[in-house]
Design a protein around this motif. Structure first.
Motif, PDB file in Angstrom:
ATOM      1  N   SER B  18      -0.137 -92.346 -17.299  1.00  0.00           N
ATOM      2  CA  SER B  18      -0.838 -93.282 -16.443  1.00  0.00           C
ATOM      3  C   SER B  18      -1.477 -92.614 -15.226  1.00  0.00           C
ATOM      4  O   SER B  18      -2.567 -92.985 -14.802  1.00  0.00           O
ATOM      5  N   HIS B  19      -0.791 -91.628 -14.660  1.00  0.00           N
ATOM      6  CA  HIS B  19      -1.317 -90.999 -13.452  1.00  0.00           C
ATOM      7  C   HIS B  19      -1.541 -89.510 -13.609  1.00  0.00           C
ATOM      8  O   HIS B  19      -1.521 -88.770 -12.636  1.00  0.00           O
ATOM      9  N   GLY B  20      -1.763 -89.059 -14.856  1.00  0.00           N
ATOM     10  CA  GLY B  20      -2.171 -87.680 -15.098  1.00  0.00           C
ATOM     11  C   GLY B  20      -3.693 -87.575 -14.994  1.00  0.00           C
ATOM     12  O   GLY B  20      -4.373 -88.493 -14.535  1.00  0.00           O
ATOM     13  N   ALA B  21      -4.241 -86.473 -15.477  1.00  0.00           N
ATOM     14  CA  ALA B  21      -5.684 -86.253 -15.375  1.00  0.00           C
ATOM     15  C   ALA B  21      -6.468 -87.242 -16.236  1.00  0.00           C
ATOM     16  O   ALA B  21      -7.531 -87.717 -15.848  1.00  0.00           O
ATOM     17  N   ALA B  22      -5.943 -87.533 -17.401  1.00  0.00           N
ATOM     18  CA  ALA B  22      -6.672 -88.397 -18.338  1.00  0.00           C
ATOM     19  C   ALA B  22      -5.701 -88.907 -19.385  1.00  0.00           C
ATOM     20  O   ALA B  22      -4.611 -88.378 -19.560  1.00  0.00           O
ATOM     21  N   ILE B  23      -6.101 -89.965 -20.066  1.00  0.00           N
ATOM     22  CA  ILE B  23      -5.447 -90.358 -21.293  1.00  0.00           C
ATOM     23  C   ILE B  23      -6.459 -90.120 -22.409  1.00  0.00           C
ATOM     24  O   ILE B  23      -7.663 -90.014 -22.144  1.00  0.00           O
ATOM     25  N   GLY B  24      -5.985 -89.981 -23.625  1.00  0.00           N
ATOM     26  CA  GLY B  24      -6.943 -89.693 -24.689  1.00  0.00           C
ATOM     27  C   GLY B  24      -6.359 -89.899 -26.061  1.00  0.00           C
ATOM     28  O   GLY B  24      -5.193 -90.284 -26.212  1.00  0.00           O
ATOM     29  N   GLY B  25      -7.198 -89.655 -27.051  1.00  0.00           N
ATOM     30  CA  GLY B  25      -6.765 -89.825 -28.423  1.00  0.00           C
ATOM     31  C   GLY B  25      -7.533 -88.906 -29.350  1.00  0.00           C
ATOM     32  O   GLY B  25      -8.607 -88.399 -28.996  1.00  0.00           O
ATOM     33  N   VAL B  26      -6.956 -88.678 -30.507  1.00  0.00           N
ATOM     34  CA  VAL B  26      -7.630 -87.933 -31.568  1.00  0.00           C
ATOM     35  C   VAL B  26      -7.489 -88.739 -32.841  1.00  0.00           C
ATOM     36  O   VAL B  26      -6.377 -89.123 -33.212  1.00  0.00           O
ATOM     37  N   ILE B  27      -8.609 -89.020 -33.475  1.00  0.00           N
ATOM     38  CA  ILE B  27      -8.588 -89.660 -34.792  1.00  0.00           C
ATOM     39  C   ILE B  27      -8.864 -88.591 -35.825  1.00  0.00           C
ATOM     40  O   ILE B  27      -9.920 -87.956 -35.796  1.00  0.00           O
ATOM     41  N   ASP B  28      -7.910 -88.382 -36.713  1.00  0.00           N
ATOM     42  CA  ASP B  28      -8.168 -87.448 -37.801  1.00  0.00           C
ATOM     43  C   ASP B  28      -8.225 -88.253 -39.091  1.00  0.00           C
ATOM     44  O   ASP B  28      -7.399 -89.145 -39.309  1.00  0.00           O
ATOM     45  N   GLY B  29      -9.184 -87.971 -39.912  1.00  0.00           N
ATOM     46  CA  GLY B  29      -9.281 -88.666 -41.183  1.00  0.00           C
ATOM     47  C   GLY B  29     -10.376 -89.715 -41.229  1.00  0.00           C
ATOM     48  O   GLY B  29     -10.470 -90.474 -42.194  1.00  0.00           O
ATOM     49  N   CYS B  30     -11.213 -89.749 -40.201  1.00  0.00           N
ATOM     50  CA  CYS B  30     -12.360 -90.660 -40.277  1.00  0.00           C
ATOM     51  C   CYS B  30     -13.384 -90.035 -41.217  1.00  0.00           C
ATOM     52  O   CYS B  30     -13.752 -88.878 -41.058  1.00  0.00           O
ATOM     53  N   PRO B  31     -13.840 -90.777 -42.211  1.00  0.00           N
ATOM     54  CA  PRO B  31     -14.810 -90.192 -43.140  1.00  0.00           C
ATOM     55  C   PRO B  31     -16.102 -89.798 -42.418  1.00  0.00           C
ATOM     56  O   PRO B  31     -16.427 -90.362 -41.376  1.00  0.00           O
ATOM     57  N   ALA B  32     -16.801 -88.840 -42.969  1.00  0.00           N
ATOM     58  CA  ALA B  32     -18.109 -88.454 -42.439  1.00  0.00           C
ATOM     59  C   ALA B  32     -19.139 -89.536 -42.760  1.00  0.00           C
ATOM     60  O   ALA B  32     -19.000 -90.250 -43.755  1.00  0.00           O
ATOM     61  N   GLY B  33     -20.116 -89.652 -41.888  1.00  0.00           N
ATOM     62  CA  GLY B  33     -21.239 -90.530 -42.184  1.00  0.00           C
ATOM     63  C   GLY B  33     -21.149 -91.923 -41.590  1.00  0.00           C
ATOM     64  O   GLY B  33     -22.027 -92.752 -41.827  1.00  0.00           O
ATOM     65  N   VAL B  34     -20.120 -92.189 -40.788  1.00  0.00           N
ATOM     66  CA  VAL B  34     -20.036 -93.496 -40.132  1.00  0.00           C
ATOM     67  C   VAL B  34     -20.922 -93.463 -38.884  1.00  0.00           C
ATOM     68  O   VAL B  34     -20.784 -92.574 -38.043  1.00  0.00           O
ATOM     69  N   VAL B  35     -21.808 -94.429 -38.774  1.00  0.00           N
ATOM     70  CA  VAL B  35     -22.680 -94.501 -37.594  1.00  0.00           C
ATOM     71  C   VAL B  35     -21.856 -95.059 -36.431  1.00  0.00           C
ATOM     72  O   VAL B  35     -21.205 -96.090 -36.563  1.00  0.00           O
ATOM     73  N   ILE B  36     -21.858 -94.322 -35.338  1.00  0.00           N
ATOM     74  CA  ILE B  36     -21.020 -94.665 -34.194  1.00  0.00           C
ATOM     75  C   ILE B  36     -21.893 -95.056 -32.999  1.00  0.00           C
ATOM     76  O   ILE B  36     -22.829 -94.337 -32.646  1.00  0.00           O
ATOM     77  N   SER B  37     -21.558 -96.182 -32.391  1.00  0.00           N
ATOM     78  CA  SER B  37     -22.227 -96.570 -31.156  1.00  0.00           C
ATOM     79  C   SER B  37     -21.227 -96.488 -30.002  1.00  0.00           C
ATOM     80  O   SER B  37     -20.290 -97.281 -29.930  1.00  0.00           O
ATOM     81  N   THR B  38     -21.425 -95.536 -29.138  1.00  0.00           N
ATOM     82  CA  THR B  38     -20.525 -95.398 -27.980  1.00  0.00           C
ATOM     83  C   THR B  38     -20.591 -96.654 -27.126  1.00  0.00           C
ATOM     84  O   THR B  38     -19.595 -97.046 -26.504  1.00  0.00           O
ATOM     85  N   GLU B  39     -21.735 -97.297 -27.099  1.00  0.00           N
ATOM     86  CA  GLU B  39     -21.882 -98.511 -26.304  1.00  0.00           C
ATOM     87  C   GLU B  39     -20.947 -99.610 -26.820  1.00  0.00           C
ATOM     88  O   GLU B  39     -20.294-100.302 -26.058  1.00  0.00           O
ATOM     89  N   LEU B  40     -20.914 -99.767 -28.135  1.00  0.00           N
ATOM     90  CA  LEU B  40     -20.034-100.795 -28.697  1.00  0.00           C
ATOM     91  C   LEU B  40     -18.574-100.494 -28.395  1.00  0.00           C
ATOM     92  O   LEU B  40     -17.790-101.392 -28.106  1.00  0.00           O
ATOM     93  N   ILE B  41     -18.224 -99.225 -28.450  1.00  0.00           N
ATOM     94  CA  ILE B  41     -16.838 -98.852 -28.140  1.00  0.00           C
ATOM     95  C   ILE B  41     -16.539 -99.180 -26.681  1.00  0.00           C
ATOM     96  O   ILE B  41     -15.505 -99.771 -26.353  1.00  0.00           O
ATOM     97  N   GLN B  42     -17.471 -98.823 -25.804  1.00  0.00           N
ATOM     98  CA  GLN B  42     -17.269 -99.091 -24.371  1.00  0.00           C
ATOM     99  C   GLN B  42     -17.187-100.604 -24.126  1.00  0.00           C
ATOM    100  O   GLN B  42     -16.337-101.064 -23.359  1.00  0.00           O
ATOM    101  N   ASP B  43     -18.045-101.368 -24.775  1.00  0.00           N
ATOM    102  CA  ASP B  43     -18.013-102.832 -24.620  1.00  0.00           C
ATOM    103  C   ASP B  43     -16.654-103.392 -25.020  1.00  0.00           C
ATOM    104  O   ASP B  43     -16.090-104.245 -24.341  1.00  0.00           O
ATOM    105  N   PHE B  44     -16.162-102.905 -26.128  1.00  0.00           N
ATOM    106  CA  PHE B  44     -14.877-103.401 -26.617  1.00  0.00           C
ATOM    107  C   PHE B  44     -13.769-103.009 -25.640  1.00  0.00           C
ATOM    108  O   PHE B  44     -12.886-103.803 -25.324  1.00  0.00           O
ATOM    109  N   LEU B  45     -13.851-101.782 -25.167  1.00  0.00           N
ATOM    110  CA  LEU B  45     -12.862-101.276 -24.215  1.00  0.00           C
ATOM    111  C   LEU B  45     -12.863-102.120 -22.935  1.00  0.00           C
ATOM    112  O   LEU B  45     -11.811-102.371 -22.340  1.00  0.00           O
TER     113      LEU B  45
END
Lengths: 365, 365, 365, 365
Positions: B18-45
């Protein structure tokens, strides 16, 4: 990937179909040096046995466990423990008429569409017969947990519309096993049995709720993020056939409480009879788990089971071509599986606790 | 082993305090070729963001997602997708007084005994802040699920003693987000807000229940034994901070039903708007899952949350030496986390469905 | 599934592309209470740094490690340890001409056909830059292993056609790091440097062999069937870019020996300086591992690296349409990666040993 | 954790001891719909059978496979495939004298110190008998791989100091199985047999090397970082009892080559007879794998085996108290296991390829 394994360190893989040669399991990751009593495993397995009362199916599954490997001179060796229960009293011809039917609330359609094929004999792999292996494996896990003093006790608290009234505090295994519905409240038990007899006559079935309580849990079991102890318990319970819900500690009723009521006020740090340090709290709405990790207070949870789907009366349904058919009542089936599920709930609990008990050895240097 | 990863094929690992430099994640196993919108992710977040109302904490977490890897020219490459949310607005000095305290119904004691050490700043790793990463990851999972047509909708149905009365059938995202409690029934929403205001004044907190519904689920998702779809959903939900219970389909109320009422009578095999074959049944007490595998009917479930443990009033507790202390109210805290947990429930659902959606590709030749 | 994680208990997941924002890693399963020195990690990481000699690429990768989580007041907390190395000195425009080329002996074609897309900038994820994260993670693993007294020492024994003549017994880190080819035999080192200079002038490259020796290994590490210690070491080594072979103990030459020569005759059971019991044997053709499990004798193995595929001269190849093209020499590349791979071999060894060191805690009650 | 499972999607768990009731395996993750011939599995299993020649042990292991589950009407159902081989011709009394002995170059000491207990009968779980299960499982994997056209061929290239001279190009299964040493070069085979006879007379043993070649490999198999195809092959090979080394493509000799010699120049993109796209290269020093992923060229590798440790003559050693003892020659043992290991190498190759073949289905949307 195919999901026939549970556990991370103490790993159980099950295999076998209801009407194949045998069902079985392999436990990998059991430490060496655990003293194993095949008799205790068999005794525990017998608790799940059908044919014990008018309310359950008369099929005489003998369910004799044979340990194939991993135990030498009555001790585990660290090698995988494989065991088998041979299938007897098979009557595959009883199931020929189900070959193309999609029975209501069964796994027939979903298996067909997933695999394109299905062993239709007695439900094949989807049969609750698979849970016999879980019970045997849970009994082995209990051998590992024994030195830590943990006591797992499950009982039937609800069948259909009959509920237990007895409070948690005075429940013993002998109370639970004093009647065929595994209910420690003898008044409620009698009503439950009456209700099940009625249902049986009408060819109907019902569900129920099992409670489980665990005493002397060492503090520090459970991992803090995805593998919270309650998360792994929930998964283990929902993996049992017919289970529809899980709640622990204050559960669903906790949603309506205020924080000032629900907070478990710490009173001190003590050592329990098994030599484990625990946090004593005034109340225990947390159900013995805080932040996913045990605090040494009792864990308790409830598991809801739906009614048995196979009825002893005719039902309308469809076949795999989408045509309407009438499913004739046939075979030998339980009115209510909940009493037989008591050792299954205990066994799944033991598997989860054993896995986390071993994982906890890795939490610090 | 340490439980910071969820999923088998689509695997999310989270990290950060909670009070370190950052929180984060790694997704391994997402297939190639998925179109990603950072905006949609940010909106959801942003839906999880605190400080959106009087009922939640005023801490201004900006929660800006930075994608570090695995996406090239707006498409996934098959490489791991790592992302960070930097921690801002940190005030570690706010937590100095908690260094040695065991707060009521928090993870302080259980972490201490497990690890022998603890990052006490804002709960460290045990903070619900970790769930921001789950929300971001869930948004990525939704990009994978999109072509299959699945729609995941969660909403608040209960806060404290106020319940929704509206039926399932007419719930839309806009109804849900029309008020700050994420409740599609505007009358209930008003009462919930009133109740939360009262609690806020008294320095108290409460819990609630979130419902979730999933439409257009392809049939055939879920593995039949331990990794039944409901088992993995239950685990995912119980892994969310403050969750005490999970039920799907008929749930706990199914325990009281008769088999003849509960059985979902098949009516035919159809194809839904997303092109998926499904089993149409008269009722759907099964909650869209039979034998652990989806049948194409809607999945629906409920998740119970306990009240927030941090109160805005003084509480008695002990410190790590077992001495009684008074915990002074301080800091900035939510009266009820349930509205903010709506996207968390959706995200965890998406993670589970995405994992099983990919696993299902392996079920037959 | 996607293979970006190694280890079972001590699990490293790496992420990041050569020319993205950063590369990084997450270690899950590090026990709490390990004292961590970021300086030691950085020092170890510096050993892999390019631009240290005429024989390696002049790219100035600063490779500064930033620890994001899991370490609090210089000790591990049991939470995942995430760390980043930001990419600097990026020149993506250097790679534009490679967008559609299939370079000889590179991963271009195989990635394209697997993923249907590719981050072509500097090899993207297939770049050996990913190994920097392995080195940092290995340095963390060494902190865990330290109390057990294990010493891992790797060195260059062969470059091209030049081989070391020195025997195993008297090799020290200072000998190894006394020259830029990491070869403890100073005569061989001089010849290797000469050879590399020649190759550099002709725009060519070469391979080599790294030897590794581990002292003070506790007996009992390794699992007896599929996860034999040598099997996990082999996998770890073959997962390093450019590695073509692995042998331990007597290795390939053991194939020609007689059993009566090869058998390591036990002489007694002793305790080493780190307090570990070990089996003393007359010879050690077993390489310290018997039946997949360490016996406390030194482990030693050799790892073969192929020549660098990127040449500083023009090459014929094809593009992604199958057309013949000439690949112009460009950019900044190593003549031989083997000296820089010494810390990578040590790091991968530390990761494997650390995982098995922790796993061994689970072998008995 | 305990390492009795290999594979990620196609997962084999083995169990059983040399002199227990049975040895066995469970494959979880085999897709539904694979046509299975028990006869083909039995035929393949017979290739590993001892007692086929003067050079191997006369123990008559009948090694009959019994499939317990997961196959219905000759097709896989998607459920776990369990199978057993009952142990016959057991003579546990043959091993009583080994109870406390630490045999030279055996796993006796390392098991004792790891587990504190040991099933000493015929090596228990450490016996190479376990590999029979790998062979059976590999035969099942071959059924899955069949539609892709892959052909796996292994043969003996070296026994002791006798090497094959024949080149790769013209090796057939019938050449390999035309003699008892599984060597396709009949001159070398004769010399090998002579050498083994000599050794047998003197009570000694020897090692050897097995080559393996795989044709028609689809491009795109293997994961780019830790689970490179060569890494998983190396692990699989080093997990076989007695294996000391692995090299693929140019292997150890590649270390001495120049990049300009070693680079495989692409010539074009073609489609092979099995319908798979591949990269045609002038040479194939890469061994069909680039960046950890297949390019469609042949994979080839070599595996080194040490001499058998059990000799037919007396040896000095110690017992578990550290006392010197003389180990009397007794029992029935192989002079050289390498010929019998040919199907083991093929089986382990099939298991690795099958796992990656299924994993590759997940690489893109």
């Amino acid at each position: 990937m195919a999901g026939n394994t549970i556990g991370n360190v103490f790993r159980l893989t099950t295999f076998g179909e209801s009407h194949g040669a045998a069902i079985g399991g392999v436990i990998d990751g059991c430490p060496a040096g655990v003293v194993i009593s095949t008799e205790l495993i068999q005794d525990f397995l017998n608790r799940r046995k059908p044919g014990q009362s008018v309310t359950t199916s008369p099929r005489q599954e003998s369910d004799l466990i044979e340990i194939i490997s991993g135990v030498f001179e009555d001790k585990t060796t660290g090698a995988p423990i494989a065991f088998l229960i041979k299938n007897k009293d098979q009557r595959p011809e009883d199931y020929e008429h189900l070959k193309n039917a999609f029975r209501p609330s069964h796994a027939d359609f979903s298996w067909d569409i997933k695999y394109g094929t299905r062993d239709y004999r007695g439900g094949g792999r989807s049969s609750a017969r698979e849970t016999a292996i879980r019970v045997a494996a849970g009994a082995i896990a209990m051998h590992v947990l024994k030195p830590a003093g943990m006591e797992i006790t499950a009982w039937v608290s609800v069948i259909g519309n009959v509920s237990i009234s007895k409070s948690l505090t005075d429940i013993s295994q002998s109370d639970i096993y004093s009647n065929e519905v595994r209910c420690p409240d003898s008044n409620a038990a009698m009503q439950m049995i009456e209700y099940l007899k009625e249902l049986k006559e009408s060819g109907d079935t019902t569900g129920g709720i099992i409670n489980c309580n665990i005493k002397n849990v060492p503090a520090g079991l459970g991992e803090p993020v995805f593998d919270k102890l309650q998360a792994d318990l929930a998964k283990a319970m929902l993996s049992i056939n017919a289970v529809k819900g899980f709640e622990y500690g204050s559960g669903f009723s906790g949603a309506a409480m205020k924080g000032s009521e629900h907070n478990d006020i710490p009173e001190g740090i003590y050592t329990n009879e098994a030599g484990n340090t625990f946090l004593k709290t005034k109340t225990n709405y947390s159900g013995g788990i805080q932040g996913g990790i045990t605090n040494g207070q009792d864990i308790y949870f409830r598991v809801a089971f739906k009614p048995v789907s196979t009825l002893m009366k005719d039902q309308q349904t469809i076949d795999n071509t989408g045509q309407q058919i009438t499913l004739k009542s046939r075979g030998r089936h339980d009115v209510c599986v909940v009493p037989r599920a008591v050792p299954i709930v205990e066994a799944m609990t033991a598997l989860v606790l054993c896995d986390h008990y071993l994982r906890a050895k890795l939490s610090r240097v």
